[in-house]
Scaffold this motif. Sequence first.
Motif, PDB file in Angstrom:
ATOM      1  N   ILE A 347      -0.597  -8.851 -12.087  1.00  0.00           N
ATOM      2  CA  ILE A 347      -1.038  -7.457 -12.109  1.00  0.00           C
ATOM      3  C   ILE A 347       0.173  -6.541 -12.276  1.00  0.00           C
ATOM      4  O   ILE A 347       1.172  -6.679 -11.571  1.00  0.00           O
ATOM      5  N   THR A 348       0.063  -5.600 -13.213  1.00  0.00           N
ATOM      6  CA  THR A 348       1.121  -4.632 -13.466  1.00  0.00           C
ATOM      7  C   THR A 348       0.664  -3.252 -13.011  1.00  0.00           C
ATOM      8  O   THR A 348      -0.438  -2.815 -13.338  1.00  0.00           O
ATOM      9  N   PHE A 349       1.498  -2.578 -12.255  1.00  0.00           N
ATOM     10  CA  PHE A 349       1.199  -1.231 -11.771  1.00  0.00           C
ATOM     11  C   PHE A 349       1.958  -0.207 -12.617  1.00  0.00           C
ATOM     12  O   PHE A 349       3.020  -0.507 -13.175  1.00  0.00           O
ATOM     13  N   ALA A 350       1.399   1.006 -12.695  1.00  0.00           N
ATOM     14  CA  ALA A 350       2.085   2.086 -13.411  1.00  0.00           C
ATOM     15  C   ALA A 350       3.391   2.459 -12.723  1.00  0.00           C
ATOM     16  O   ALA A 350       4.301   2.976 -13.359  1.00  0.00           O
ATOM     17  N   ARG A 351       3.468   2.184 -11.412  1.00  0.00           N
ATOM     18  CA  ARG A 351       4.682   2.425 -10.650  1.00  0.00           C
ATOM     19  C   ARG A 351       4.920   1.271  -9.690  1.00  0.00           C
ATOM     20  O   ARG A 351       3.958   0.696  -9.160  1.00  0.00           O
ATOM     21  N   ASP A 352       6.169   0.927  -9.470  1.00  0.00           N
ATOM     22  CA  ASP A 352       6.514  -0.070  -8.448  1.00  0.00           C
ATOM     23  C   ASP A 352       6.592   0.625  -7.114  1.00  0.00           C
ATOM     24  O   ASP A 352       7.672   0.992  -6.645  1.00  0.00           O
ATOM     25  N   TRP A 353       5.436   0.792  -6.494  1.00  0.00           N
ATOM     26  CA  TRP A 353       5.334   1.614  -5.290  1.00  0.00           C
ATOM     27  C   TRP A 353       6.256   1.156  -4.169  1.00  0.00           C
ATOM     28  O   TRP A 353       6.750   1.980  -3.387  1.00  0.00           O
ATOM     29  N   ASP A 354       6.507  -0.128  -4.067  1.00  0.00           N
ATOM     30  CA  ASP A 354       7.319  -0.650  -2.964  1.00  0.00           C
ATOM     31  C   ASP A 354       8.818  -0.605  -3.241  1.00  0.00           C
ATOM     32  O   ASP A 354       9.623  -0.863  -2.346  1.00  0.00           O
ATOM     33  N   LYS A 355       9.215  -0.296  -4.477  1.00  0.00           N
ATOM     34  CA  LYS A 355      10.638  -0.381  -4.833  1.00  0.00           C
ATOM     35  C   LYS A 355      11.287   0.966  -5.134  1.00  0.00           C
ATOM     36  O   LYS A 355      12.482   1.026  -5.404  1.00  0.00           O
ATOM     37  N   GLU A 356      10.517   2.033  -5.137  1.00  0.00           N
ATOM     38  CA  GLU A 356      11.080   3.341  -5.457  1.00  0.00           C
ATOM     39  C   GLU A 356      11.774   3.951  -4.244  1.00  0.00           C
ATOM     40  O   GLU A 356      11.313   3.810  -3.126  1.00  0.00           O
TER      41      GLU A 356
END
Length: 356
Positions: A347-356
């Motif tokens: 699964i690819t997210f529009a944003r890497d929520w956990d890495k920003e």
Amino acid sequence: MISAFKTVAATCVALLPLGALPAVAQETIPITIGAGLPPHSNSVARIIDYVIPEIDRRLAENGNYKIEWTTGWSGTIAGQFDMFEAVQDGIIDIGSVNTLFEGAKLPMEQITYVTPFGGNDLVKTMEIFDKVRAELPELDEQFLRFNQRRLGVGGLVDYHLLSTFEIKTLEDLQGKKFGTPGLAANWLDGTGATPVAGSLSEYYNSLKTGVYDGIVIFESGIAPFKFHEVAPIITRVGFGSQLTTNLTINEDKWQSLPEEVQNILVEVGAEYENKATEGTIALATKSLETAVAEGAKINDMEPGEVAKLAAALPNIATLWAKSIDDKGLPGTKMLETYMQMSRDAGITFARDWDKE
């Protein structure tokens, strides 16, 4: 003489037909089950057409217990916003709880709502969440704190924007009011739109009377609730699959049940997840087809605009995780675990929520 009488009596008893022996009494157990949503809602329909009859069937096979069901759908016993407390207090023994409205009490259940713009493969999302749950016992402990336990979880395929006006760009959202459920309000943060907390039961009238310009809605709910009649433009933005509902049982009631009944409830609860998922996927496709056939229009937001929409949001995931950490729960660990397991599943997210 007495000894002879006993011998004759014993012989007579031995010769009695089997049916003449006393039958073991079948115990009847009263259980109240309900939901805030109506019977045509997928999560409720699967309770009515699968959970209840399947439990009855398995108990009948064993013959030891029978359930006397009292049902209450459409909020006749407790509404969407009160169901969690109704199960907690024992007003309802088993309830379809809309956990997306219980962010304060069940914060860890909200993980999919703070990581939008991921995949719309609900089967994968369910599998990933089950793996996360196996690693983090705190997820089930949340429910036990409120005197109930999970029997099964349900979700939705994808969320989009349904509106009375055309949406092509991020700028089109400026100044518009959208009805939103639970933490989905965060999906409009920074977009210029105003989210208004709402629920399925009042969306139609709010759209019809102009209180809302649109709603954030899941695909399978559009046609069954006839929202397209008052807001005919569906803009697919792909907020992603979400976990929304749990079937829970009051813990005191659970402890009072015989082990045989408990085991059957666990088995059927797990199967309910699969049945509800299958039903939701089929209903999502049918819902869009029906809405279009009845005059609705579907627009796909351009990928670049979707990216702009996602980028406009603050990092709602890390903000959420920190707030959970502050409560002594593993918010950051859950976010990282869920995101990594999602990536591992493709699964690819529009944003890497956990890495920003």
